[in-house]
Every structure is written in C-alpha cells, then in structure tokens.
Design an enzyme around this catalytic site. Structure first.
Site, PDB file in Angstrom:
ATOM      1  CB  THR A   7      -1.002   2.476  -2.210  1.00 61.34           C
ATOM      2  OG1 THR A   7      -0.932   1.722  -0.985  1.00 61.34           O
ATOM      3  CG2 THR A   7       0.343   3.126  -2.481  1.00 61.34           C
ATOM      4  NE  ARG A  26     -13.501  -4.122  -1.522  1.00 59.68           N
ATOM      5  CZ  ARG A  26     -13.312  -5.366  -1.082  1.00 59.68           C
ATOM      6  NH1 ARG A  26     -13.302  -5.616   0.212  1.00 59.68           N
ATOM      7  NH2 ARG A  26     -13.122  -6.357  -1.938  1.00 59.68           N
ATOM      8  N   GLY A  27     -14.071   3.081  -0.567  1.00 53.35           N
ATOM      9  CA  GLY A  27     -14.040   4.243   0.310  1.00 53.35           C
ATOM     10  C   GLY A  27     -12.878   4.294   1.274  1.00 53.35           C
ATOM     11  CE1 TYR A  45      -4.888  12.077  -2.912  1.00 51.07           C
ATOM     12  CE2 TYR A  45      -3.935  12.074  -5.121  1.00 51.07           C
ATOM     13  CZ  TYR A  45      -4.056  11.507  -3.869  1.00 51.07           C
ATOM     14  OH  TYR A  45      -3.363  10.361  -3.564  1.00 51.07           O
ATOM     15  CG  PHE A 101       6.320  15.920  -0.814  1.00 46.74           C
ATOM     16  CD1 PHE A 101       5.087  15.600  -0.252  1.00 46.74           C
ATOM     17  CD2 PHE A 101       6.440  17.109  -1.529  1.00 46.74           C
ATOM     18  CE1 PHE A 101       4.010  16.467  -0.377  1.00 46.74           C
ATOM     19  CE2 PHE A 101       5.368  17.977  -1.653  1.00 46.74           C
ATOM     20  CZ  PHE A 101       4.141  17.662  -1.085  1.00 46.74           C
TER      21      PHE A 101
END
Length: 420
Positions: free
Chosen positions: A90, A98-99, A130, A420
C-alpha cells in the site's frame, strides 16, 4: 510549486515495535478503518519476519507498506521452485506518485535475487501497477454460480458417493490436522499452485482471529473406500427465505481442494444436495475447471467472475525454464529484456517432455520479449502467437512462435487456488 523531497522519506525494514504503526498504514492504504487493536497486532504477530516487512516513514509516520515471505510455486511438470511472495502493498493517499513502491519493490526483488529465489509472485489488486516491475499475469481465476434446481440432480437420491467412499462433516481442529497433508499433495500436482503456511491454516480455521468477526464455516471431507482423505471443502450458508416460506439459501465455498476426480465429483454433488440450498457459489476456480460438466445440466453454472490471478516475476530465467517440462522436443533462442537487470540476456532453450536445459548463448534470437511476457508464458497459460499479434513479443524467425506454443502451452490451464 516545488516537488516534495521523496528521499527525505525513509524506506526501510520495520522494527517489531513499529508493527502496529505499519498495520495502521496498511489499513489506510486498503481503505479500511485506520485503527488497529492490540488483539489484531498480536494476532498478526507471526507475520512479522525481520527484514521482510518494509515501510516508508515520513516524519516518523508510516505512509507505505510492503511484505514478502517465502513460498513455493509449482511449475509445469510438478517441480516446485522457491518464490518471493509479495503482499500487503500500500501507499497512503497523501504520498502517491513519489516512487515509494518502486523503492520498496526494488529493495525486495534485489534481496530475493540474492537469496536465490527463482520467481516472485503476487495477486494484483490493480492490473496496471506491476507490469512495469517485470511481473506478468500467469494464471486466471473463474467463479461460477450454480442454480441448484436447474442442475438436474435427482432430489430423491442422497448425495452418497457410489464408489465406496463417504463424505463427513468435520471440525476446524480436524482440518488443521488433515488439511496440510492433503493440500501438499494437491498443490505439488497443480501447476500454478502455491504452498500454504501454518499461519494460513490457523487464520482460515478460526484458531487465530483478528477482529472478532469470525463466523465458523462448515467443513466436509471426502474419504475413499480405503479411508484416505482425498478432498476437503470449507463453505458457509446464509439464511434466506422467500415470502411464501420457500427456502432461498446460498452455499458459498471458501475453498475446495481435491486429489482425485472422484472426490471432486462427490463434493460438488454434496454441495448441490444440501436441503434448502438453491444456489452454490464456487469460490475461486481454474478457468477450465470441470465443475459445469459435473452437473447433469452444465448450463446451470454461469460465470460471474473471470480475471487475472497469480502474477509472476522471473528472477532467474535459466532456473525457471529448467524447472518445467515441455509439450514436445525443440530448441528456441530467447532474447529476454529486463530493465531492472535481474535476469535479462539471450538463452538457448533445449526442451522436451522430460525437461530442459537453458543456457546463455550468442546464437541469433528466435523470439525477443520482455521478462514480463516470458512470465506470462512460463506456466503455459498464454499463447506466444497472441502476444506476437499484440506486438509484445517479436518473432525474429518465421515459425518460432508456433514452435514456442507447442513447447510451452499445457493441455490443462494452470491454477492458483489461493489469495495471499
């Protein structure tokens, strides 16, 4: 307006006395109530593993979370490989863009590579995040809803297996004793399946609870004629009745695992035969699950959800490709591009039904693809030809995509039963 100084934010492994603050940030990131009771902190304490929980701290407050843990993933051919499983990711709404995720992900993947993990895995809450870190969707999940009256089972016949086996209700304690061994058998034979920790069995049977909202489900097991446990299901039932006092109850499956086709048939028949139950929700199943075909009328099962599920990031192309088996004999030269530098390069894959070797080579590439696209292909669920059409894989030699599909694709689709 000047940009915030992102490097003033400290990204690092958390200390154990910061676990409660980390959990508060986790709740805030998932839009849950941003408070954490002492009971929840203690209940989740087994998840704290030094070095595997990362946090971003701004002025002493945790504003981003990240957790990884050891896992095994079953490859095609039923060999398991060590994985870095990623969860609890999160970034608090005040600190987006902001990386922070990039910094946490980079640190964790570098540590996983150093440990010798072959892949990293996750279940993505959002699709678009992702891929830029080298992950690709490697399995799909499907959920069915069964209209029980339409399914066609004879209500006059009891749902007793006709193979000498039997179905029994059991308690949570029995599940904790019997479940891990059954699941281990099942997941080692199912490409895409992952290992379960003891903590998973504790939290999914109510031995460990976080918020006092636990509702005890029903548990049923299928035993073969010789008494061996071959299947197990956890399910819940609601209490809904129509205006004319007709039952409208729903049985919702939390999870169902079976080691044999007879156990799978018996347990689904059982669920569709429970008095008052008019609807059965299947829970997460493989996209080519046989469930509809187990019903006398397959049209009684309709798909309600179908989406990407397990995402994979290759950390070692050679070991990943050598861990699996292939549909035919053949050779391919793969040029893999890895912007993060973990496992890019050109590899000669010499593969067959009994296994493969994958070695660096200077031969001309047959296919060029990003490591994320190779991850999509690794478990056999995606078509190279489709990715060539999309432009995400480049065919350097005519016919290479057709050969790659013959090598990589599997007769049954991979499946990960777990979140998971």
């Amino acid at each position: 307006m000047s940009r915030p100084n992102t490097h003033a934010i400290d990204v690092r492994p958390i200390e154990e006395d910061e676990f409660a603050d980390w959990l508060r940030a986790l709740n805030a990131g998932f839009l849950r109530e941003p408070v954490v009771s002492a009971e929840v902190v203690e209940g989740r304490r087994p998840q704290f593993v030094p070095g595997r929980l990362l946090g971003a701290f701004d002025g002493g407050r945790c504003v981003a979370t990240y957790r990884s843990f050891d896992q095994e993933v079953t490859a095609v051919g039923c060999t398991t490989v060590p994985a870095d499983a990623v969860s609890n990711v999160t970034v608090t709404a005040t600190h987006r863009r902001r990386g922070l995720l990039s910094r946490m992900m980079g640190a964790d993947l570098a540590a996983a590579k150093e440990r010798g993990d072959v892949v990293s895995t996750l279940i993505a809450a959002e699709y678009g995040i992702y891929g830029r870190f080298g992950y690709g969707p490697a399995t799909t999940m499907t959920e069915w809803v069964i209209d029980v009256p339409r399914a066609g089972f004879d209500p006059r016949r009891p749902a007793v297996p006709d193979d000498g086996g039997r179905i029994d209700l059991v308690d949570a304690e029995d599940v904790r004793k019997l479940g891990p061994e059954l699941h281990d058998r099942v997941r080692r034979a199912q490409p895409g399946a992952v290992s379960r920790t003891d903590f998973w069995w504790q939290t999914n049977t109510g031995a460990v609870t976080f918020d006092g909202k636990w509702t005890e489900p029903f548990y049923a097991v299928y035993r073969s004629a010789d008494g061996e446990i071959e299947g197990m299901v956890s399910y819940e039932c609601d209490d809904k009745w129509g205006d004319a006092k007709q039952p409208l109850n729903t049985a919702e499956v939390n999870w169902l695992i079976t080691a044999t086709p007879r156990a799978e048939r018996a347990l689904w028949h059982y669920l569709c035969s429970i008095d008052w139950v008019q609807t059965v929700k299947s829970g997460w199943r493989s996209p080519d699950d046989v469930l509809p075909l187990l019903l006398p009328d397959p049209r009684a099962a309709r798909i309600t959800t179908q989406a990407d599920w397990l995402w994979v990031r290759l950390l070692d192309v050679r070991r990943a490709m050598e861990a699996r088996t292939y549909g035919t004999d053949g050779e391919l030269v793969l040029e893999t591009v890895d912007a993060d530098g973990f496992t890019g390069g050109r590899y000669l894959l010499e593969a067959g039904p009994d296994g493969a070797s994958c070695t660096p080579t200077t031969r001309t590439a047959d296919l060029t693809l990003d490591v994320a696209e190779l991850a999509r292909l690794w478990l056999g669920d995606e078509s190279v030809g489709r990715l060539v059409t999309l432009g995400t894989v480049r065919e350097e030699r005519a016919g290479a995509a057709r050969l790659a599909d013959a090598l990589l694709r599997t007769p049954r689709r991979p499946w990960c039963p777990d979140m998971f």
